[in-house]
Design an enzyme around this catalytic site. Structure first.
Site, short mmCIF file in Angstrom:
data_model
loop_
_atom_site.label_atom_id
_atom_site.label_comp_id
_atom_site.label_asym_id
_atom_site.label_seq_id
_atom_site.Cartn_x
_atom_site.Cartn_y
_atom_site.Cartn_z
N SER A 8 51.50 16.15 36.34
CA SER A 8 50.38 17.08 35.60
C SER A 8 51.42 17.89 34.33
CB SER A 8 50.05 18.32 36.69
OG SER A 8 50.98 18.64 37.38
N CYS A 70 52.90 13.67 40.87
CA CYS A 70 52.05 14.63 41.26
C CYS A 70 51.46 14.65 42.66
CB CYS A 70 51.24 14.97 39.97
SG CYS A 70 49.97 16.46 40.31
N HIS A 184 57.32 20.66 41.97
CA HIS A 184 58.11 21.67 41.43
C HIS A 184 58.99 21.86 42.55
CE1 HIS A 184 55.19 21.57 38.16
NE2 HIS A 184 55.59 22.81 37.61
N1 DGL Z 1 52.42 18.72 39.96
C1 DGL Z 1 51.67 19.49 41.06
C2 DGL Z 1 52.02 18.86 42.03
O1 DGL Z 1 52.86 18.10 42.57
C3 DGL Z 1 52.09 20.74 40.80
C4 DGL Z 1 51.87 21.66 39.52
C5 DGL Z 1 50.17 21.73 39.24
O2 DGL Z 1 49.71 22.45 40.12
O3 DGL Z 1 49.88 21.03 38.44
O4 DGL Z 1 50.99 19.07 43.27
#
Ligand code: DGL
Length: 259
Positions: A8, A70, A184
């Site tokens: 994302s 993600c 993250h």
């Molecule tokens: N990439 C998202 C995850 O791994 C975290 C950032 C978002 O909420 O888009 O869940």
């Protein structure tokens, strides 16, 4: 053709770095949908639509295998993509997520009580609990949503992040393992390890590259199609100086460009 990594935003670059360190010979295409970040507080319908658009874009850019780094997109969209979208749209393309490889590691060491920390959408899906219980039905699973952590990291506010980590850590003191179920959170790994010294902290940047390597070994029909010139293309749907700086910290020699 390329190995595609989708996120994302920019968090997935951490996993991409682990792939490139372990398998530098391949060509990589990274796509971060930063225009719609964060996915974690969106509805399932929005997350599915954004992820489908990303898949179309990555397939058009010659990705043979796509890893959805993600956790939120994996939780909400992967099943639909694998079972409905890919068979009709691009049957030769493989799309994988991060949840199953993480669950496989979590149940090692005879774990009895596993914690999961992730975005609201991932926790709402209960994907980790469901997949863990498919393998060990008696496992205790403690799932906690941490909506404050992604914004704190995105804003480079690690003092606030540290305060939240301390608070969330209290929910996991009786766990033997803790899954950091968000792209993250590898950036907060040390904070979680320090706050929970008795807990095995499972971070996807440490496990995904060996899982992908193993997958490619078992699937020569995919591996044979992958370009091996060490090409890299990193793209995002929205670009600003902050994101360029974050990307440059991880990859000083590869420009981040707008898709
Ligand atoms: N990439 C998202 C995850 O791994 C975290 C950032 C978002 O909420 O888009 O869940």
């Amino acid at each position: 053709m390329k190995i595609g990594v989708f996120d994302s935003g920019l968090g997935g670059l951490v996993i991409t770095k682990s792939f490139i360190n372990a398998m530098p010979e391949y060509d990589y295409f990274y796509y971060g949908d930063s225009a719609h970040l964060p996915y974690g507080d969106k509805t399932s319908g929005h997350i599915l639509n954004y992820t489908l658009n990303a898949m179309r874009y990555m397939i058009a850019n010659d990705c043979k295998i796509i890893i959805i780094a993600c956790n939120t997109a994996t939780s909400i969209a992967l099943r639909y993509i694998q079972q409905r979208f890919i068979p009709s749209y691009a049957p030769d393309i493989k799309v994988l997520g991060v949840v199953i490889p993480t669950v496989e590691v979590a149940i090692e060491n005879n774990s009895q009580r596993v914690g999961v920390i992730a975005t609201s959408a991932t926790i709402r899906s209960h994907i980790y609990r469901t997949e863990l219980h498919k393998i060990v039905s008696t496992l205790n699973v403690e799932e906690i949503a941490a909506p404050e952590l992604v914004p704190a990291i995105e804003n480079n506010n690690f003092v606030i992040a540290q305060e939240f980590v301390q608070e969330y850590a209290r929910s996991f003191t009786t766990c033997d393992s803790l899954i950091l179920g968000c792209t993250h959170y590898p950036l907060l790994k040390k904070m979680f390890c320090d706050a929970l010294p008795q807990v095995r902290v499972i971070s996807q940047d440490e496990l995904m590259s060996s899982k992908l390597k193993d997958y490619l070994l078992r699937h020569p029909e995919i591996e044979n199609k992958l370009g091996k010139q060490g090409l890299r293309s990193f793209q995002v749907s929205s670009l600003n100086t902050h994101s360029q700086k974050v990307a440059a910290n991880l990859f000083s020699d590869i420009p981040l460009v707008k898709a």
